[in-house]
Design a protein around this motif. Structure first.
Motif, mmCIF file in Angstrom:
data_model
loop_
_atom_site.group_PDB
_atom_site.id
_atom_site.type_symbol
_atom_site.label_atom_id
_atom_site.label_comp_id
_atom_site.label_asym_id
_atom_site.label_seq_id
_atom_site.Cartn_x
_atom_site.Cartn_y
_atom_site.Cartn_z
ATOM 1 N N ASN A 83 0.795 -1.337 0.080
ATOM 2 C CA ASN A 83 0.171 -0.116 0.122
ATOM 3 C C ASN A 83 0.824 1.291 0.199
ATOM 4 O OD1 ASN A 83 0.913 -0.304 2.363
ATOM 5 N ND2 ASN A 83 -0.933 -0.966 3.379
ATOM 6 N N SER A 84 2.097 1.168 -0.574
ATOM 7 C CA SER A 84 2.943 2.501 -0.586
ATOM 8 C C SER A 84 2.441 3.385 -1.532
ATOM 9 C CB SER A 84 4.330 2.006 -1.213
ATOM 10 O OG SER A 84 4.247 1.362 -2.376
ATOM 11 N N ASP A 85 1.623 3.124 -2.487
ATOM 12 C CA ASP A 85 1.075 4.191 -3.392
ATOM 13 C C ASP A 85 0.052 4.969 -2.337
ATOM 14 O OD1 ASP A 85 2.437 3.784 -5.421
ATOM 15 O OD2 ASP A 85 0.979 2.508 -6.489
ATOM 16 N N ALA A 119 -2.325 9.474 0.755
ATOM 17 C CA ALA A 119 -2.798 9.675 1.971
ATOM 18 C C ALA A 119 -2.082 11.232 2.517
ATOM 19 C CB ALA A 119 -3.124 8.857 2.763
ATOM 20 N N ARG A 120 -0.942 11.071 2.336
ATOM 21 C CA ARG A 120 -0.136 12.203 2.806
ATOM 22 C C ARG A 120 0.133 13.227 1.782
ATOM 23 N NH1 ARG A 120 0.273 7.868 5.203
ATOM 24 N NH2 ARG A 120 0.972 7.445 7.498
ATOM 25 N N LYS A 121 -0.621 13.090 0.697
ATOM 26 C CA LYS A 121 -0.402 14.138 -0.520
ATOM 27 C C LYS A 121 0.815 14.175 -0.785
ATOM 28 C CE LYS A 121 -4.580 16.724 0.182
ATOM 29 N NZ LYS A 121 -5.337 15.618 1.018
#
Length: 303
Positions: free
Chosen positions: A288-290, A295-297
Motif C-alpha cells: 500500500n505504498s502508493d 494519503a499524505r499528499k
C-alpha cells in the motif's frame, strides 16, 4: 582449456529497476507472455547492490519464457519508496521473436511502432525499449539479444572479447555495431555506438552471466592485472534456505555493470518456483505504498 571454460559461460538475465510494479507485471506477463519464475521480498538492500544504491525494502521478480538454465530472463527490482528512475542512453533494448507479443500489444492497445518490416518497437513501463520480431515464437529461447550503448566501439569489443572471452558474431562498421556472445544458442550482446558519452541515468541496469565457480577468482585476478574496474570483489551471497552463490561485479569501459556468478550454486538458486505468480500478486496486493504517499499528499520520490 581457456576456450572450453568460455564455452561454459552463459548469459542469464538483465536487471531492470521498476517504479510501477503493477504495470510492469502486466507488460511482462500479458504483453510479452513471460511467466514469473520466482519472486522474493527483502527487508533491506543487497550486498551486491542488486536493487541499486538503496538500503530499504525491495523485491526481486524473475520473469522469462522458461527456466534460466536455458533462457535469458529479466530481473525486475522494485524499491518500495521509489516511483520512477531517470533513463540514460546505456540500455538500448532487448530484441525477441514473438508474433504473439505483437498481437497481445495490439489487443491491449499498448503503443507499438513498426521500425522496419516485421520489427516492432514498444516500451516497458519506465521507458525500457523492447523490439518484437513478428514471427512465430522460437521453441528455444525467443530472446535474441540485449543492446547496450558504448562510446568507443573498439575499446568495448576489446574488453568483451579479449578479457571476457566473448566470440564476435557480426561486425557492422557502417552502423557502428558489433554482436557478441558465448554460444550460438544463447542470447547475444550487441554493442552500439551512441555518439558521445554513455549516461546511465538512475535507471542503470546490469547484465549477468554464469561461469564455473573456480573461474571467478581468475576473472577477478585478470581484471586487477588489466587495471579494470571491479565494483564488488568476489563475495558470497546467502539466500535463506537456498544455495549460497558467489558473485563478482565488474564495470566495462563505459561503466556497464556486469555480474558473474558461480554456475553450480546458481542453477540451484534459480530453480523455477511454481508459486512465483502468487507471491508477486500477493506482494502487489499487500503493497500500500502508493496509498500511503497519496494519503499524505506526497509523491513517491524520483531517483
Amino acid at each position: 582449456r581457456q576456450r572450453r571454460a568460455m564455452a561454459a559461460r552463459r548469459a542469464l538475465h538483465f536487471v531492470f529497476k521498476v517504479g510501477d510494479r503493477g504495470r510492469s507485471a502486466r507488460f511482462y506477463r500479458e504483453l510479452l507472455g513471460m511467466r514469473v519464475l520466482r519472486h522474493e521480498e527483502f527487508e533491506e538492500g543487497c550486498k551486491a547492490s542488486c536493487n541499486g544504491p538503496y538500503d530499504g525494502k525491495w523485491s526481486k521478480t524473475m520473469v522469462g519464457y522458461g527456466p534460466e538454465d536455458d533462457h535469458f530472463v529479466a530481473e525486475l527490482t522494485y524499491n518500495y519508496g521509489i516511483g520512477e528512475y531517470r533513463l540514460g542512453n546505456d540500455f538500448l533494448g532487448i530484441t525477441l521473436v514473438s508474433s504473439q507479443a505483437v498481437s497481445n500489444a495490439k489487443k491491449m492497445g499498448w503503443p507499438l511502432k513498426e521500425v522496419t518490416a516485421g520489427l516492432f518497437e514498444t516500451e516497458a513501463p519506465g521507458g525500457y525499449k523492447f523490439y518484437l520480431e513478428d514471427k512465430e515464437q522460437l521453441k528455444q529461447d525467443p530472446v535474441l539479444k540485449v543492446t547496450l550503448g558504448v562510446s568507443d566501439l573498439q575499446k568495448s569489443v576489446n574488453y568483451w572479447s579479449d578479457l571476457l572471452g566473448m566470440k564476435i558474431y557480426e561486425k557492422d562498421e557502417k552502423k557502428q555495431r558489433v554482436l557478441l556472445g558465448y554460444a550460438d544458442n544463447q542470447c547475444k550482446l550487441e554493442l552500439k555506438t551512441v555518439g558521445g558519452a554513455v549516461d546511465h541515468g538512475t535507471a542503470f541496469g546490469r547484465i549477468a552471466f554464469s561461469c564455473a565457480k573456480e573461474e571467478l577468482p581468475n576473472i577477478e585476478a585478470l581484471m586487477k592485472k588489466e587495471n579494470q574496474k571491479i565494483l564488488t570483489p568476489l563475495v558470497s551471497l546467502d539466500t535463506p534456505g537456498k544455495a549460497t552463490v558467489q558473485v563478482i561485479i565488474l564495470a566495462d569501459p563505459d561503466g556497464h555493470e556486469i555480474c558473474f556468478v558461480g554456475d553450480e550454486a546458481f542453477r540451484d538458486l534459480s530453480k523455477v518456483d511454481p508459486n512465483g505468480d502468487k507471491l508477486l500478486d500477493d506482494a502487489m496486493a499487500a503493497d500500500n505504498s502508493d496509498q500511503w504517499f497519496a494519503a499524505r499528499k506526497m509523491k513517491k520520490v524520483s531517483a
